[in-house]
Design a protein around this motif. Structure first.
Motif, PDB file in Angstrom:
ATOM      1  N   LEU A  96      -6.262  20.228 -11.157  1.00 36.09           N
ATOM      2  CA  LEU A  96      -5.908  19.260 -10.007  1.00 36.09           C
ATOM      3  C   LEU A  96      -4.739  18.564 -10.375  1.00 36.09           C
ATOM      4  O   LEU A  96      -4.825  17.828 -11.299  1.00 36.09           O
ATOM      5  CB  LEU A  96      -7.333  18.726  -9.766  1.00 36.09           C
ATOM      6  N   PHE A  97      -3.857  18.465  -9.433  1.00 33.28           N
ATOM      7  CA  PHE A  97      -2.552  17.753  -9.684  1.00 33.28           C
ATOM      8  C   PHE A  97      -2.750  16.628  -8.651  1.00 33.28           C
ATOM      9  O   PHE A  97      -2.975  16.560  -7.512  1.00 33.28           O
ATOM     10  CB  PHE A  97      -1.534  18.410  -9.241  1.00 33.28           C
ATOM     11  N   PHE A  98      -2.514  15.348  -9.028  1.00 32.49           N
ATOM     12  CA  PHE A  98      -2.610  13.970  -8.488  1.00 32.49           C
ATOM     13  C   PHE A  98      -1.142  13.239  -8.762  1.00 32.49           C
ATOM     14  O   PHE A  98      -0.629  13.444  -9.635  1.00 32.49           O
ATOM     15  CB  PHE A  98      -3.875  12.975  -8.897  1.00 32.49           C
ATOM     16  N   GLU A  99      -0.933  12.128  -7.832  1.00 28.99           N
ATOM     17  CA  GLU A  99       0.060  11.394  -8.053  1.00 28.99           C
ATOM     18  C   GLU A  99      -0.709  10.078  -7.933  1.00 28.99           C
ATOM     19  O   GLU A  99      -1.357   9.615  -6.853  1.00 28.99           O
ATOM     20  CB  GLU A  99       1.108  11.222  -7.084  1.00 28.99           C
ATOM     21  N   ASP A 100      -0.345   9.148  -8.906  1.00 30.82           N
ATOM     22  CA  ASP A 100      -1.015   7.618  -9.027  1.00 30.82           C
ATOM     23  C   ASP A 100      -0.243   6.778  -7.981  1.00 30.82           C
ATOM     24  O   ASP A 100       0.879   6.153  -8.428  1.00 30.82           O
ATOM     25  CB  ASP A 100      -0.843   7.215 -10.517  1.00 30.82           C
ATOM     26  N   GLN A 101      -0.535   6.563  -6.968  1.00 33.31           N
ATOM     27  CA  GLN A 101      -0.251   5.706  -5.959  1.00 33.31           C
ATOM     28  C   GLN A 101       0.172   4.159  -6.462  1.00 33.31           C
ATOM     29  O   GLN A 101       1.115   3.370  -5.921  1.00 33.31           O
ATOM     30  CB  GLN A 101      -0.857   5.477  -4.556  1.00 33.31           C
ATOM     31  N   GLU A 102      -0.497   3.749  -7.522  1.00 34.94           N
ATOM     32  CA  GLU A 102      -0.221   2.445  -7.776  1.00 34.94           C
ATOM     33  C   GLU A 102       1.155   2.520  -8.572  1.00 34.94           C
ATOM     34  O   GLU A 102       1.740   1.453  -8.403  1.00 34.94           O
ATOM     35  CB  GLU A 102      -1.524   1.918  -8.793  1.00 34.94           C
ATOM     36  N   VAL A 103       1.285   3.448  -9.382  1.00 38.07           N
ATOM     37  CA  VAL A 103       2.811   3.506  -9.979  1.00 38.07           C
ATOM     38  C   VAL A 103       3.757   3.574  -9.006  1.00 38.07           C
ATOM     39  O   VAL A 103       4.775   2.846  -9.122  1.00 38.07           O
ATOM     40  CB  VAL A 103       2.557   4.766 -10.836  1.00 38.07           C
ATOM     41  N   VAL A 104       3.865   4.301  -7.961  1.00 32.90           N
ATOM     42  CA  VAL A 104       4.741   4.632  -7.062  1.00 32.90           C
ATOM     43  C   VAL A 104       4.642   3.064  -6.028  1.00 32.90           C
ATOM     44  O   VAL A 104       5.968   2.947  -5.846  1.00 32.90           O
ATOM     45  CB  VAL A 104       4.107   5.598  -5.947  1.00 32.90           C
ATOM     46  N   GLU A 105       3.941   2.627  -5.991  1.00 32.23           N
ATOM     47  CA  GLU A 105       4.020   1.335  -5.079  1.00 32.23           C
ATOM     48  C   GLU A 105       4.434   0.355  -5.925  1.00 32.23           C
ATOM     49  O   GLU A 105       5.309  -0.530  -5.571  1.00 32.23           O
ATOM     50  CB  GLU A 105       2.548   0.902  -4.612  1.00 32.23           C
ATOM     51  N   GLY A 106       4.452   0.303  -7.223  1.00 35.02           N
ATOM     52  CA  GLY A 106       4.738  -0.703  -8.119  1.00 35.02           C
ATOM     53  C   GLY A 106       6.384  -0.530  -8.253  1.00 35.02           C
ATOM     54  O   GLY A 106       7.106  -1.471  -8.293  1.00 35.02           O
ATOM     55  N   LEU A 107       6.598   0.553  -8.414  1.00 33.00           N
ATOM     56  CA  LEU A 107       8.043   0.981  -8.322  1.00 33.00           C
ATOM     57  C   LEU A 107       8.761   0.581  -7.084  1.00 33.00           C
ATOM     58  O   LEU A 107       9.986   0.067  -6.887  1.00 33.00           O
ATOM     59  CB  LEU A 107       8.304   2.483  -8.662  1.00 33.00           C
ATOM     60  N   GLN A 108       8.048   0.785  -5.940  1.00 37.03           N
ATOM     61  CA  GLN A 108       8.633   0.552  -4.681  1.00 37.03           C
ATOM     62  C   GLN A 108       9.010  -1.151  -4.579  1.00 37.03           C
ATOM     63  O   GLN A 108       9.827  -1.591  -3.993  1.00 37.03           O
ATOM     64  CB  GLN A 108       7.775   0.861  -3.530  1.00 37.03           C
ATOM     65  N   LYS A 109       7.782  -1.972  -5.186  1.00 35.32           N
ATOM     66  CA  LYS A 109       7.891  -3.548  -5.256  1.00 35.32           C
ATOM     67  C   LYS A 109       9.202  -3.728  -6.081  1.00 35.32           C
ATOM     68  O   LYS A 109       9.870  -4.866  -5.926  1.00 35.32           O
ATOM     69  CB  LYS A 109       6.896  -3.999  -5.696  1.00 35.32           C
ATOM     70  N   ALA A 110       9.283  -3.113  -7.269  1.00 35.88           N
ATOM     71  CA  ALA A 110      10.272  -3.278  -8.325  1.00 35.88           C
ATOM     72  C   ALA A 110      11.741  -3.093  -7.864  1.00 35.88           C
ATOM     73  O   ALA A 110      12.570  -3.944  -8.324  1.00 35.88           O
ATOM     74  CB  ALA A 110       9.877  -2.729  -9.712  1.00 35.88           C
ATOM     75  N   PHE A 111      11.856  -2.086  -7.203  1.00 36.93           N
ATOM     76  CA  PHE A 111      13.041  -1.597  -6.824  1.00 36.93           C
ATOM     77  C   PHE A 111      13.293  -1.333  -5.262  1.00 36.93           C
ATOM     78  O   PHE A 111      13.180  -0.115  -4.781  1.00 36.93           O
ATOM     79  CB  PHE A 111      13.427  -0.314  -7.658  1.00 36.93           C
ATOM     80  N   GLU A 112      13.076  -2.515  -4.501  1.00 36.13           N
ATOM     81  CA  GLU A 112      13.160  -2.384  -3.208  1.00 36.13           C
ATOM     82  C   GLU A 112      14.115  -1.551  -2.466  1.00 36.13           C
ATOM     83  O   GLU A 112      13.903  -0.920  -1.392  1.00 36.13           O
ATOM     84  CB  GLU A 112      12.994  -3.773  -2.499  1.00 36.13           C
ATOM     85  N   LEU A 113      15.237  -1.528  -3.059  1.00 36.88           N
ATOM     86  CA  LEU A 113      16.436  -0.616  -2.367  1.00 36.88           C
ATOM     87  C   LEU A 113      16.040   0.929  -2.301  1.00 36.88           C
ATOM     88  O   LEU A 113      16.501   1.494  -1.334  1.00 36.88           O
ATOM     89  CB  LEU A 113      17.634  -0.985  -3.387  1.00 36.88           C
ATOM     90  N   TYR A 114      15.195   1.243  -3.218  1.00 40.94           N
ATOM     91  CA  TYR A 114      14.817   2.795  -3.179  1.00 40.94           C
ATOM     92  C   TYR A 114      13.588   2.897  -2.708  1.00 40.94           C
ATOM     93  O   TYR A 114      13.010   4.079  -2.793  1.00 40.94           O
ATOM     94  CB  TYR A 114      14.982   3.193  -4.688  1.00 40.94           C
ATOM     95  N   ALA A 115      12.910   1.904  -2.138  1.00 40.53           N
ATOM     96  CA  ALA A 115      11.307   1.963  -1.721  1.00 40.53           C
ATOM     97  C   ALA A 115      11.263   3.353  -1.115  1.00 40.53           C
ATOM     98  O   ALA A 115      10.146   3.685  -1.321  1.00 40.53           O
ATOM     99  CB  ALA A 115      11.032   0.640  -1.115  1.00 40.53           C
ATOM    100  N   ASP A 116      11.804   3.666   0.046  1.00 35.38           N
ATOM    101  CA  ASP A 116      11.517   4.963   0.730  1.00 35.38           C
ATOM    102  C   ASP A 116      11.607   6.086   0.090  1.00 35.38           C
ATOM    103  O   ASP A 116      11.138   7.032   0.274  1.00 35.38           O
ATOM    104  CB  ASP A 116      12.378   5.103   2.047  1.00 35.38           C
ATOM    105  N   ASN A 117      12.437   6.021  -1.168  1.00 35.16           N
ATOM    106  CA  ASN A 117      12.538   7.338  -1.913  1.00 35.16           C
ATOM    107  C   ASN A 117      11.375   7.506  -2.977  1.00 35.16           C
ATOM    108  O   ASN A 117      11.462   8.663  -3.362  1.00 35.16           O
ATOM    109  CB  ASN A 117      14.013   7.148  -2.686  1.00 35.16           C
ATOM    110  N   PHE A 118      10.632   6.383  -3.444  1.00 34.17           N
ATOM    111  CA  PHE A 118       9.732   6.785  -4.375  1.00 34.17           C
ATOM    112  C   PHE A 118       8.752   7.731  -4.200  1.00 34.17           C
ATOM    113  O   PHE A 118       8.196   8.607  -4.961  1.00 34.17           O
ATOM    114  CB  PHE A 118       9.285   5.506  -4.935  1.00 34.17           C
ATOM    115  N   PRO A 119       8.018   7.670  -2.899  1.00 33.15           N
ATOM    116  CA  PRO A 119       7.063   8.969  -2.577  1.00 33.15           C
ATOM    117  C   PRO A 119       7.764  10.457  -2.759  1.00 33.15           C
ATOM    118  O   PRO A 119       7.026  11.084  -3.149  1.00 33.15           O
ATOM    119  CB  PRO A 119       6.573   8.443  -1.308  1.00 33.15           C
ATOM    120  N   VAL A 120       8.885  10.170  -2.326  1.00 37.93           N
ATOM    121  CA  VAL A 120       9.528  11.617  -2.252  1.00 37.93           C
ATOM    122  C   VAL A 120       9.665  12.048  -3.667  1.00 37.93           C
ATOM    123  O   VAL A 120       9.698  13.094  -3.916  1.00 37.93           O
ATOM    124  CB  VAL A 120      10.942  11.626  -1.389  1.00 37.93           C
ATOM    125  N   TRP A 121      10.260  11.149  -4.395  1.00 36.51           N
ATOM    126  CA  TRP A 121      10.436  11.407  -5.948  1.00 36.51           C
ATOM    127  C   TRP A 121       9.186  11.677  -6.608  1.00 36.51           C
ATOM    128  O   TRP A 121       9.007  12.530  -7.740  1.00 36.51           O
ATOM    129  CB  TRP A 121      11.260  10.303  -6.520  1.00 36.51           C
TER     130      TRP A 121
END
Length: 198
Positions: A96-121
């Motif tokens: 089973l493959f998962f993505e930890d959304q806490e990590v993704v959301e943390g990056l979105q907050k830390a790097f707002e310029l790229y926020a829309d890209n982190f779910p894609v990445w």
């Protein structure tokens, strides 16, 4: 051709698989661990999470899937669905493959310029993990396929295996010893897919 590309070429979708053991469970764990450690991720996020189900745990995930599908598939049409699910259940295990959304959301907050890209990445990172694990399992003699019964099974899977609420299910990979060869693969012309300039 290098052994790397031989492994990539040999990785195919196998739907006819059995529970026959190909390598030890310890070897399977080693493959998964190496893949998770060394597969790249954007910003070195390491956001992919993997759950490996063997034995009755493997059977259980496909029982869960069948139970959830019975709720939405008309009874008169369920036989073909059940047959497909049983072909996955016939295998040795499921990843089973998962993505930890806490990590993704943390990056979105830390790097707002790229926020829309982190779910894609994050999805790209997960796909790389899928390819590495799939190819590595193939290399030791397993056959596998990639399935997507999420989000239908998410809640039941999370409850059964105490999955953290921040882990988003992306895909399921049943694997086992191949019992039949995969069908012929058709290739679209490379000249329509690759441009090479020098």
């Amino acid at each position: 051709m290098s052994t790397f590309f031989e492994a990539i070429k040999n990785r195919r979708s196998h739907y006819a698989i059995s529970k026959e053991q190909v390598v030890s469970d310890e070897k399977i764990q080693e493959i998964i661990n190496e893949a998770v450690l060394h597969t790249p991720s954007s910003f070195n996020s390491q956001s992919t999470r993997v759950v490996v189900l063997l034995n009755d745990k493997h059977d259980k995930v496909w029982d869960i899937t069948a139970a959830e599908l019975k709720k939405i598939v008309p009874a008169e049409n369920f036989a073909s669905t059940e047959e497909k699910l049983n072909s996955f259940k016939a295998g040795y295990g499921t990843v089973l493959f998962f993505e930890d959304q806490e990590v993704v959301e943390g990056l979105q907050k830390a790097f707002e310029l790229y926020a829309d890209n982190f779910p894609v990445w994050a999805n790209q990172t997960n796909a790389m993990h899928q390819l590495v694990i799939w190819t590595a399992l193939e290399e030791v003699g397993f056959g596998a396929s990639l399935q997507h019964y999420n989000p239908l099974i998410d809640e039941a899977v999370a409850a059964e295996w105490d999955i953290p609420s921040t882990w988003k299910l992306i895909a399921q990979m049943p694997f086992g010893k191949p019992t039949a060869q995969p069908g012929e693969k058709e290739f679209k012309p490379l000249e329509d897919r690759v441009r090479f300039y020098k």
